[in-house]
Design an enzyme around this catalytic site. Sequence first.
Site, short mmCIF file in Angstrom:
data_model
loop_
_atom_site.label_atom_id
_atom_site.label_comp_id
_atom_site.label_asym_id
_atom_site.label_seq_id
_atom_site.Cartn_x
_atom_site.Cartn_y
_atom_site.Cartn_z
N ASP A 12 -11.56 -18.29 7.22
CA ASP A 12 -11.11 -18.88 5.95
C ASP A 12 -9.77 -18.29 5.51
O ASP A 12 -9.43 -17.16 5.86
CB ASP A 12 -12.18 -18.63 4.87
CG ASP A 12 -11.99 -19.55 3.68
OD1 ASP A 12 -11.25 -20.55 3.78
OD2 ASP A 12 -12.59 -19.26 2.62
N ASN A 60 -15.39 -30.45 4.60
CA ASN A 60 -13.92 -30.44 4.71
C ASN A 60 -13.31 -31.85 4.76
O ASN A 60 -12.10 -32.01 4.60
CB ASN A 60 -13.45 -29.62 5.92
CG ASN A 60 -13.60 -28.11 5.74
OD1 ASN A 60 -13.87 -27.38 6.69
ND2 ASN A 60 -13.45 -27.63 4.50
C1 IPE Z 1 -15.50 -22.95 5.15
O1 IPE Z 1 -14.32 -22.76 4.44
C2 IPE Z 1 -15.27 -23.85 6.32
C3 IPE Z 1 -14.42 -23.35 7.37
C4 IPE Z 1 -13.88 -22.16 7.44
C5 IPE Z 1 -14.19 -24.24 8.48
P1 IPE Z 1 -13.97 -23.63 3.16
O2 IPE Z 1 -12.61 -23.22 2.74
O3 IPE Z 1 -14.18 -25.07 3.45
O4 IPE Z 1 -15.07 -23.15 2.12
P2 IPE Z 1 -15.10 -23.25 0.54
O5 IPE Z 1 -14.79 -24.67 0.17
O6 IPE Z 1 -14.05 -22.32 0.02
O7 IPE Z 1 -16.46 -22.81 0.16
C1 IPE Z 2 -9.93 -22.33 6.71
O1 IPE Z 2 -8.84 -22.15 5.87
C2 IPE Z 2 -9.74 -23.45 7.70
C3 IPE Z 2 -10.54 -24.66 7.43
C4 IPE Z 2 -11.39 -24.81 6.45
C5 IPE Z 2 -10.33 -25.76 8.32
P1 IPE Z 2 -8.67 -23.01 4.56
O2 IPE Z 2 -7.95 -24.26 4.90
O3 IPE Z 2 -9.97 -23.20 3.88
O4 IPE Z 2 -7.72 -22.10 3.70
P2 IPE Z 2 -7.89 -21.78 2.14
O5 IPE Z 2 -9.26 -21.24 1.96
O6 IPE Z 2 -7.68 -23.07 1.42
O7 IPE Z 2 -6.84 -20.78 1.88
MG MG Z 3 -11.01 -22.13 2.51
#
Ligand code: IPE
Ligand code: IPE
Ligand code: MG
Length: 235
Positions: A12, A60
């Site tokens: 994340d 996502n």
């Molecule tokens: C979880 O991260 C999913 C992945 C890392 C692929 P998110 O960024 O989607 O999670 P939330 O929305 O902050 O809980």
């Molecule tokens: C994790 O990073 C990757 C995916 C969920 C695909 P994020 O895209 O969630 O990055 P933040 O949490 O918004 O910084």
């Molecule tokens: Mg994230």
Amino acid sequence: MNRPKHIAIIMDGNGRWAQARKLPRVIGHREGINRVREIVRAAPDLGIKVLTLFAFSSENWNRPKKEIEALMRYFHDFLDNEVKDLDKNNIKVLFIGRNDPLTEEIQKKMRAAEEKTMGNTKMTLVFALNYGSRQEIVDAVKDFAHLAVKNKVKIESLDEEFFGRFLYTSNLPDPDLLIRTSGEIRVSNFLLWQLSYAELYFVKKCWPDFKKEDLKEAVEAYSERKRRFGGIDAK
Ligand code: IPE
Ligand code: IPE
Ligand code: MG
């Protein structure tokens, strides 16, 4: 040293990593892929037998179309460019998650990667792609129910072990250690069943900053933990 055999990672913070540098979020995803490569290479030397990476959640899809398109393009390129190398390194690749609505093309590449690498033994690399744990549990219940109404399984035969065989992760051990980067302290619908007794490890660093030294630190932290599984410490 007591080492985790199966590590699951919620990668994340790609977006925030990029935003902090005044870059578009997708640049964070691109840098994140470099960390995937690095961590996958480093893992077997730390004794890791299974590495599960959360790449894209069923939630996502709520992101802007442009970001989703960029991510799908990166998955596509990753499958095109990296599988050969993974195979050469004796790594078995698996995917967990629902197929729809991933494109036919990506699905085909996923299946091809699984087939090509299925005999490999150094480490199993699992990508959770279009994965949601509640969906997984619902899908498992449906599969079981279908067999039950056809009298192919007995309802009485259902126990934890048997139920586990209906999950996408059948044949995989439960994770010993869950790592989440970026400072968020939640599981975000990841492996709810399988993480029952996992050790949890949260780091502030965003995923694009998570280097092999950080993985080593996580493994060392794990080795200091005392897992009791409801029992008491052995004297
Ligand atoms: C979880 O991260 C999913 C992945 C890392 C692929 P998110 O960024 O989607 O999670 P939330 O929305 O902050 O809980
Ligand atoms: C994790 O990073 C990757 C995916 C969920 C695909 P994020 O895209 O969630 O990055 P933040 O949490 O918004 O910084
Ligand atoms: Mg994230």
